[in-house]
Structure formats: structure tokens, C-alpha cells
Design an enzyme around this catalytic site. Sequence first.
Site: not given
Ligand SMILES: Cc1cc2nc3c(=O)[nH]c(=O)nc-3n(C[C@H](O)[C@H](O)[C@H](O)COP(=O)(O)O)c2cc1C
Length: 231
Positions: A4, A104, A106, A128
Site C-alpha cells: 500500500c 500483478n 498492467d 486491479g
Molecule cells: C482503487 C484501488 C484500491 C486498491 N486497494 C487495494 C487494497 O485494499 N489492497 C491491496 O493489496 N491492493 C489494493 N490495490 C492495488 C491493486 O491490488 C493492484 O496491486 C494494483 O492496482 C496494480 O494492479 P493493476 O496494474 O492491475 O491495477 C488497489 C488499487 C486500486 C486502483
Amino acid sequence: NMGCPVPKVVKSGEGAALLKNLPLAAEIIRKVVASVTIPVTVKFRLGWDSNQIVAPELARIAEEQGASGVTLHARTREQYYQGKAQWDYVAEVKRKVSITVIGNGDVDSPEAAEAMMKETGCDGIMIGQAALGRPWLFGQVAHYLENGTKLPDPSIRQKFELIEKHLQLQLQYSGEHRGLLEMRKHLSWYLKGMPGAAKLRDKINTLTTVESLEKVLREYESSVFEIEEQL
Ligand SMILES: Cc1cc2nc3c(=O)[nH]c(=O)nc-3n(C[C@H](O)[C@H](O)[C@H](O)COP(=O)(O)O)c2cc1C
């Protein structure tokens, strides 16, 4: 969750700040594993910034301390949610440990999911941002990985059925007041790309009751169907 990036979280040494304190990260993993009977997985980023990449080392630590798996968000804390995810590190982590590795960053399409799995050898993927307003993406990805064929996006009508279901579940889960506020975000993601979305979003953000929201959605829905039928 050692990924986070939010300032109020890292300020107190939590979340991605643990990437700068691996002994504490190790202790947390060890103690959590010792305290529960379910599998423990650890999610983290590459490192604090590009000069301090620790993901391979932290993956080893997680394995040594008894974690069952790791999820690597292949960006640094400095990158926040921007810039390209660096999948090479997912591959490196996969080579370093024998516990489950979830990649994880993109993954925004069935093809990207397949590419992540092929390029890194990871055991699973996490999605995500691309799933915001597009929860059917998970089904499309699973179908593609299993069958190699692509499922179409839902029709506008199906999307609105889903929005209605999401709204009801959100209200059940969060209560009326918080549920409505949370739904504003989801609606703006769902409506992206639909005709007149920006205007509708502004209107939705002024509504304070479930009834008024449902009414506005119904009106919009029927106007969109008319446009769709004329096309
Ligand atoms: C709105 C939002 C809320 C998220 N909340 C969490 C969370 O509570 N716990 C967590 O481990 N990752 C959280 N993430 C991160 C995502 O799990 C992920 O690691 C990150 O978005 C990268 O993946 P992506 O490129 O597919 O978006 C959050 C991401 C977004 C955009």
C-alpha cells in the site's frame, strides 16, 4: 499487504514502508503464520524506488517464514499506480521461490493475462484497475486462458442489470449512506465511454437517496436503449 503506497499508511511504517524494513516484514510474516491456521500470502511491490529493489529478497523471506504464496505488484512505491509494471521481476521472483507466485500489474485484457503467465511463469494473476467498472473481465480472462477464445463484452442492457445488482449488494454490504457514496465511484467507472457519461456522473454525484439514484439510472438506461436501437 506490504504494497500500500498511501501516505497515511507508509507514514507509520506500514504497507509499502515495510519494503524498507525487511527484518520487521519477516517478523510480521512469521508471527501471522504462527497465529492462524489458514494459508498466509504476502502482497508487496518491487521496492521503495528503483534504487531499492527488494522483491526477490522479500519473496525468499516470505517463503522462509512460512508464507504459502506471494503476490508481486511489479511497480515500486515511487511509481504508485503509474508507469509500466516491470514483469521481469515477477519472473525473477518465480525463479527464486517454490511457493505460489501471483503476478500483478498492467493485466488489462485476456491477452495481457496470457502474456503475463507466459513471460513470467507465474502461477496466477491479480487484476486491479482494469476491473474497475468492468468486473466481467475476470470471466473473460478465465475463459480465454481455458479455451483460447474471447467472450464479448456484455450488452448495455446486461451492463445495467449488473449495475443494479452491484447497487443492491453494495447497499446490503455498506448500508445506505456509505453504499451510495461508494457506488458513485463504481458508477463513474461503469459509465465511462457511454453517451453523456460526464453529465450523468455530475448528476449522480448530487443524489442522496437510493430512490433518486435508481430513477436517474432507469431514465438514462431507457434513453441509451433508444440510441442503441436507432443505430
Ligand atoms: C482503487 C484501488 C484500491 C486498491 N486497494 C487495494 C487494497 O485494499 N489492497 C491491496 O493489496 N491492493 C489494493 N490495490 C492495488 C491493486 O491490488 C493492484 O496491486 C494494483 O492496482 C496494480 O494492479 P493493476 O496494474 O492491475 O491495477 C488497489 C488499487 C486500486 C486502483
